[in-house]
Design a protein around this motif. Structure first.
Motif, mmCIF file in Angstrom:
data_model
loop_
_atom_site.group_PDB
_atom_site.id
_atom_site.type_symbol
_atom_site.label_atom_id
_atom_site.label_comp_id
_atom_site.label_asym_id
_atom_site.label_seq_id
_atom_site.Cartn_x
_atom_site.Cartn_y
_atom_site.Cartn_z
ATOM 1 N N TRP A 1 -25.459 -13.387 -74.047
ATOM 2 C CA TRP A 1 -25.523 -12.670 -75.326
ATOM 3 C C TRP A 1 -24.975 -13.525 -76.471
ATOM 4 O O TRP A 1 -25.373 -13.354 -77.624
ATOM 5 N N SER B 1 -27.248 -3.609 -69.844
ATOM 6 C CA SER B 1 -27.565 -3.686 -71.277
ATOM 7 C C SER B 1 -28.578 -2.596 -71.587
ATOM 8 O O SER B 1 -29.669 -2.567 -71.001
ATOM 9 N N PHE C 1 -23.830 -2.992 -74.493
ATOM 10 C CA PHE C 1 -23.609 -3.950 -73.405
ATOM 11 C C PHE C 1 -22.338 -3.536 -72.665
ATOM 12 O O PHE C 1 -21.238 -3.583 -73.207
ATOM 13 N N LYS D 1 -20.218 -3.758 -77.667
ATOM 14 C CA LYS D 1 -19.799 -4.223 -76.348
ATOM 15 C C LYS D 1 -18.621 -3.373 -75.881
ATOM 16 O O LYS D 1 -17.627 -3.234 -76.587
#
Length: 418
Positions: free
Chosen positions: A40, A80, A25, A57
């Protein structure tokens, strides 16, 4: 959402070890990134991605994002990426979508991963707007870059498929799509698992080498700047030192000259006192002998004065002549000349200073009274006894004698006042 806390290579290794989908992400500081990050973190999304996913992330300004974008170009923020075992993206979500849509995508990726990670064919249905309007082309570019990093015969297969596609131009779009899907399946079954971690490590090594080269270049630039700074500093110090030496030399010469003038003045005062005493002794002498003795003493004092004056004049005649120019209106100005300079140079300086105020003028001294001729202008200041100091009067051509008389009267008044 349970985010992976390590680096990208560690997350890839963990995903391969667990046979899970690798989720990346990429978020920024804009509003869409904040919204997608909240999606998320939703409970439904966390529950849907709790099994079979290793998610990490990364920020767009981080080094990890730079490494990741070398393999999978990040053309939209937020994005993503769902990446399968073979290194190909199973799904790419550009922008921000709703929680329900995100859960649906996660379930779809699970199904695709179950059938050996076949890439999703249609990725053009991203629901949220993205800063880049060409998301479909960017996803195709991502697939091509991922296939390029996978050292497999996929490129050969795709090359062999192109001639057949060109020769079979009469086939429909559905037939071409099926051929493409079958070729991708053959590549997925034939190639081994792509070692994505090695490629990331190789790219990381290249980035480190570039940073090291840049660091060395910066060090060389800093060294050159420091050398130039020190060189400039030395030159400035040398320049200041020369200026201080010259100033000190001038001050020393001026001080020595003033001391010599003070010494000569004190000597003249002592001689005058001696002469006064001799005159008083001669005046009050009672006898002829005393008077003659007084005269002899006065004569001796006079001779001593003359000799002292000669010695003082020889000492005072230094290399510099200080000339005071007195104007007919009573004002004056002073300048220094070399004692070997001609009187003509002093006259030219006076002409430049006063301009045409007095026309064609000549120079003269009052004590002793003397007007300089054309022959005198060719002589030096030392020969004319104008060194080390003298006072010169400017005489206009129309009224030279009148000016001399007035100047002489002023000088006599000043002497009386003194």
């Amino acid at each position: 959402m349970m985010w992976f806390g390590g680096s990208i290579p560690a997350a890839i290794a963990a995903a391969k070890q667990r046979s899970s989908v690798f989720v990346v992400f990429v978020s920024g500081e804009d509003e869409q990134s904040t919204e997608m990050a909240a999606r998320w973190e939703d409970e439904k999304v966390t529950e849907a991605a709790s099994d079979g996913f290793v998610a990490i992330k990364i920020d767009t300004k981080s080094e990890a994002c730079l490494q990741f974008s070398q393999i999978y170009p990040v053309v939209c923020v937020p994005s993503s990426f769902f990446i399968g075992d073979n290194g190909l993206p199973l799904e790419v979500i550009a922008g921000s979508i709703s929680v329900e849509e995100l859960v649906t995508r996660i379930h779809k990726v699970k199904q695709m991963h179950t059938v050996k990670g076949q890439p999703l064919e249609n990725r053009s249905h991203s629901s949220a707007p993205c800063p880049s309007s060409q998301s479909g082309g960017a996803l195709e570019n991502t697939q091509s870059r991922a296939a390029e990093f996978c050292d497999s015969p996929e490129s050969v297969t795709s090359e062999t498929m192109r001639p057949s596609a060109n020769n079979d131009g009469a086939n429909s779009d559905q037939t071409s799509q099926e051929a493409t899907n079958s070729s991708v399946e053959q590549v997925s079954e034939a190639q081994p698992v792509n070692d994505l971690a090695l490629k990331v490590e190789r790219i990381t090594k290249k980035l480190e080498e570039r940073r090291e080269e840049k660091r060395k270049e910066e060090e060389q630039k800093e060294i050159k700047k420091e050398i130039e700074r020190r060189k400039t500093g030395k030159e400035m110090l040398e320049y200041k030192r020369r200026q201080e030496e010259e100033l000190t030399k001038r001050m020393l010469e001026e001080r020595n000259r003033e001391k010599a003038e003070d010494k000569a003045a004190r000597e003249r005062i002592r001689q005058q006192i001696a002469m006064d005493r001799a005159e008083r002794a001669a005046r009050f002498a009672k006898s002829k002998e005393e008077a003659e003795a007084a005269k002899a003493a006065a004569l001796q004092a006079s001779r001593a004065e003359i000799e002292a004056r000669k010695e003082a004049s020889q000492k005072e005649r230094s290399a510099i002549a200080r000339i005071q120019f007195r104007l007919p209106d009573g004002s004056s100005f002073t300048n220094q000349f070399p004692s070997e300079a001609r009187l003509e140079e002093a006259r030219q300086f006076a002409a430049q200073t006063v301009g045409n105020a007095y026309g064609n003028f000549s120079l003269a001294t009052m004590f002793p009274r003397r007007e300089f001729t054309k022959e005198d202008y060719g002589k030096t200041l030392l020969e004319l006894e104008l060194a080390p100091s003298a006072s010169v009067v400017l005489l206009p051509a129309s009224s030279q004698e009148t000016s001399i008389g007035k100047a002489g009267g002023r000088l006599q008044k000043r002497r009386k006042n003194i």
